[in-house]
Design an enzyme around this catalytic site. Sequence first.
Site, PDB file in Angstrom:
ATOM      1  N   CYS A 342       0.845  -1.201   0.000  1.00 35.73           N
ATOM      2  CA  CYS A 342       0.000   0.000   0.000  1.00 35.73           C
ATOM      3  C   CYS A 342       0.878   1.248   0.000  1.00 35.73           C
ATOM      4  CB  CYS A 342      -0.908   0.020   1.226  1.00 35.73           C
ATOM      5  SG  CYS A 342      -2.191  -1.234   1.232  1.00 35.73           S
ATOM      6  N   SER A 343       2.131   1.099  -0.419  1.00 39.52           N
ATOM      7  CA  SER A 343       3.055   2.236  -0.386  1.00 39.52           C
ATOM      8  C   SER A 343       3.130   2.913  -1.748  1.00 39.52           C
ATOM      9  CB  SER A 343       4.433   1.787   0.090  1.00 39.52           C
ATOM     10  OG  SER A 343       4.998   0.804  -0.778  1.00 39.52           O
ATOM     11  N   ARG A 344       4.043   2.469  -2.604  1.00 37.01           N
ATOM     12  CA  ARG A 344       4.200   3.009  -3.951  1.00 37.01           C
ATOM     13  C   ARG A 344       4.362   1.841  -4.923  1.00 37.01           C
ATOM     14  NH1 ARG A 344       2.643   6.655  -1.486  1.00 37.01           N
ATOM     15  NH2 ARG A 344       3.530   8.744  -1.219  1.00 37.01           N
ATOM     16  N   GLU A 373       0.433   2.902 -12.813  1.00 37.65           N
ATOM     17  CA  GLU A 373      -0.976   3.262 -12.618  1.00 37.65           C
ATOM     18  C   GLU A 373      -1.452   4.216 -13.720  1.00 37.65           C
ATOM     19  OE1 GLU A 373      -2.448   4.444  -8.802  1.00 37.65           O
ATOM     20  OE2 GLU A 373      -1.057   3.148  -7.739  1.00 37.65           O
ATOM     21  N   HIS A 391      -6.089   1.852  -5.582  1.00 40.81           N
ATOM     22  CA  HIS A 391      -5.448   2.945  -4.827  1.00 40.81           C
ATOM     23  C   HIS A 391      -6.443   3.603  -3.871  1.00 40.81           C
ATOM     24  CE1 HIS A 391      -1.813   5.847  -5.184  1.00 40.81           C
ATOM     25  NE2 HIS A 391      -2.280   5.851  -3.949  1.00 40.81           N
ATOM     26  N   ILE A 392      -6.972   2.810  -2.961  1.00 43.39           N
ATOM     27  CA  ILE A 392      -8.010   3.306  -2.055  1.00 43.39           C
ATOM     28  C   ILE A 392      -7.551   3.319  -0.594  1.00 43.39           C
ATOM     29  CG2 ILE A 392      -9.926   2.659  -3.550  1.00 43.39           C
ATOM     30  CD1 ILE A 392     -10.282   0.139  -1.776  1.00 43.39           C
ATOM     31  N   ALA A 393      -6.247   3.274  -0.357  1.00 43.46           N
ATOM     32  CA  ALA A 393      -5.759   3.188   1.019  1.00 43.46           C
ATOM     33  C   ALA A 393      -6.243   4.353   1.875  1.00 43.46           C
ATOM     34  CB  ALA A 393      -4.239   3.112   1.045  1.00 43.46           C
ATOM     35  N   SER A 394      -6.368   5.533   1.293  1.00 43.76           N
ATOM     36  CA  SER A 394      -6.813   6.698   2.071  1.00 43.76           C
ATOM     37  C   SER A 394      -8.313   6.946   1.965  1.00 43.76           C
ATOM     38  CB  SER A 394      -6.064   7.956   1.598  1.00 43.76           C
ATOM     39  OG  SER A 394      -6.418   8.275   0.263  1.00 43.76           O
TER      40      SER A 394
END
Length: 457
Positions: A342-344, A373, A391-394
């Site tokens: 979940c980083s880059r 991406e 990309h939904i970590a936040s």
Amino acid sequence: MRGPNLRKLNTNHLPRHPIITPASSTTQHFTNQIQRLPPPTYYTPPHTQSTQPSISKSLITDQTHTHSPVAMAKPVSIEVWNPNGKYRVVSTKPMPGTRWINLLVQQDCRVEICTEKKTILSVEDIIALIGNKCDGVIGQLTEDWGDTLFSALAKAGGKAFSNMAVGYNNVDVDAATKYGVAVGNTPGVLTETTAELAASLSLAASRRIVEADEFMRAGLYDGWLPHLFVGNLLKGQTVGVIGAGRIGSAYARMMIEGFKMNLIYYDLYQATRLEKFVTAYGQFLKASGEQPVTWKRASSMDEVLQVADVISLHPILDKTTYHLINKERLSKMKKEAILINCSRGPVVDEEALVEHLKHNPMFRVGLDVFEDEPYMKPGLADMKNAIVVPHIASASKWTREGMATLAALNIVGKIKGFPTWSNPNAVDPFLDENSSPPPACPSIVNAKALGLPVSKL
């Protein structure tokens, strides 16, 4: 599709909404104040149909937008709040919540939000949105903010840009500094939310939840079987963390306290607080008659890969961490290990990962970010032992609204000449809706290079 020539937008015919001033009581909720804002005005180009909700009473068409200064730019739809505002602030995307709009309007900003149905705006789109007069822009991590855009923003009189993200790999900070533009980001509000998603992917991968869900939806279940979707038990296993900063440590605590996992971590710096937490929790378990958890700081990253059952990646992205996980390092992991990122995206060699998944069906991976991406490398989508999310970590309501608020405050703070906040990770005072935010920019990454003052609050 490119953006409109906003410098030619004649607003004399737009409805004139009053500027909302701060409530007399400092304890007035911002959420209550925003309800008093008049509805926005929309600009819809002649060749498109409006997609705005019924709340918008006036859809404005300006024929002058058909003549754009950018060679191939085309008109786009925008939403305008407070048309008479002194300062012009552009947001390249609609953002969650309404508090961020209210905060800008209270500081006499005209807020223009691009509502074009286009996921990623091009450089030309954004140049057209900036136009001839722009005080600040709130952008997104999918946009290429380099010399071209910062030059355009500076020429338009802009001194502030903020990513609605904690990362800024999409931003050429040196170019921004060259043009005197402050670059904001939104740290301090994503830690727990990102860690929660990493923990969610860990559990989903270990218990094969996505595979089982697809199996049920396909109508394939015809009764219980002893070997049906057998996964891994997390309790008593070892969780490995590569990069034990705020998010990595938060993830580790969730896995240790939630599933009683042992910890092995690798970081250039000792995670003293995390070590003390694991030690104290282990003593609590022992006093309760349970097996205590343990921790170890690994001497190398390879040690983590070889020992851990679940490994979560939380490094920064730079030239030393590009393809940190490659073919060689994947081969050092256990055959039934779980890898979480979940980083880059570029931290993982995605092509090597696809091959590893093919040849190791019990090896599983959970990915929130990708090397190129929004695209995945060929074959990844076909892997049943891969869980992929966009990309939904936040993407919790509180976090995304907080990110929008911090981004807006970075812009308005620079416009108003406020100093920078001394600790960009201590952002709670900016997020408290029961009081006015501090007169400071929450986080400016090039503040030192620009010689900006630091708040003494």
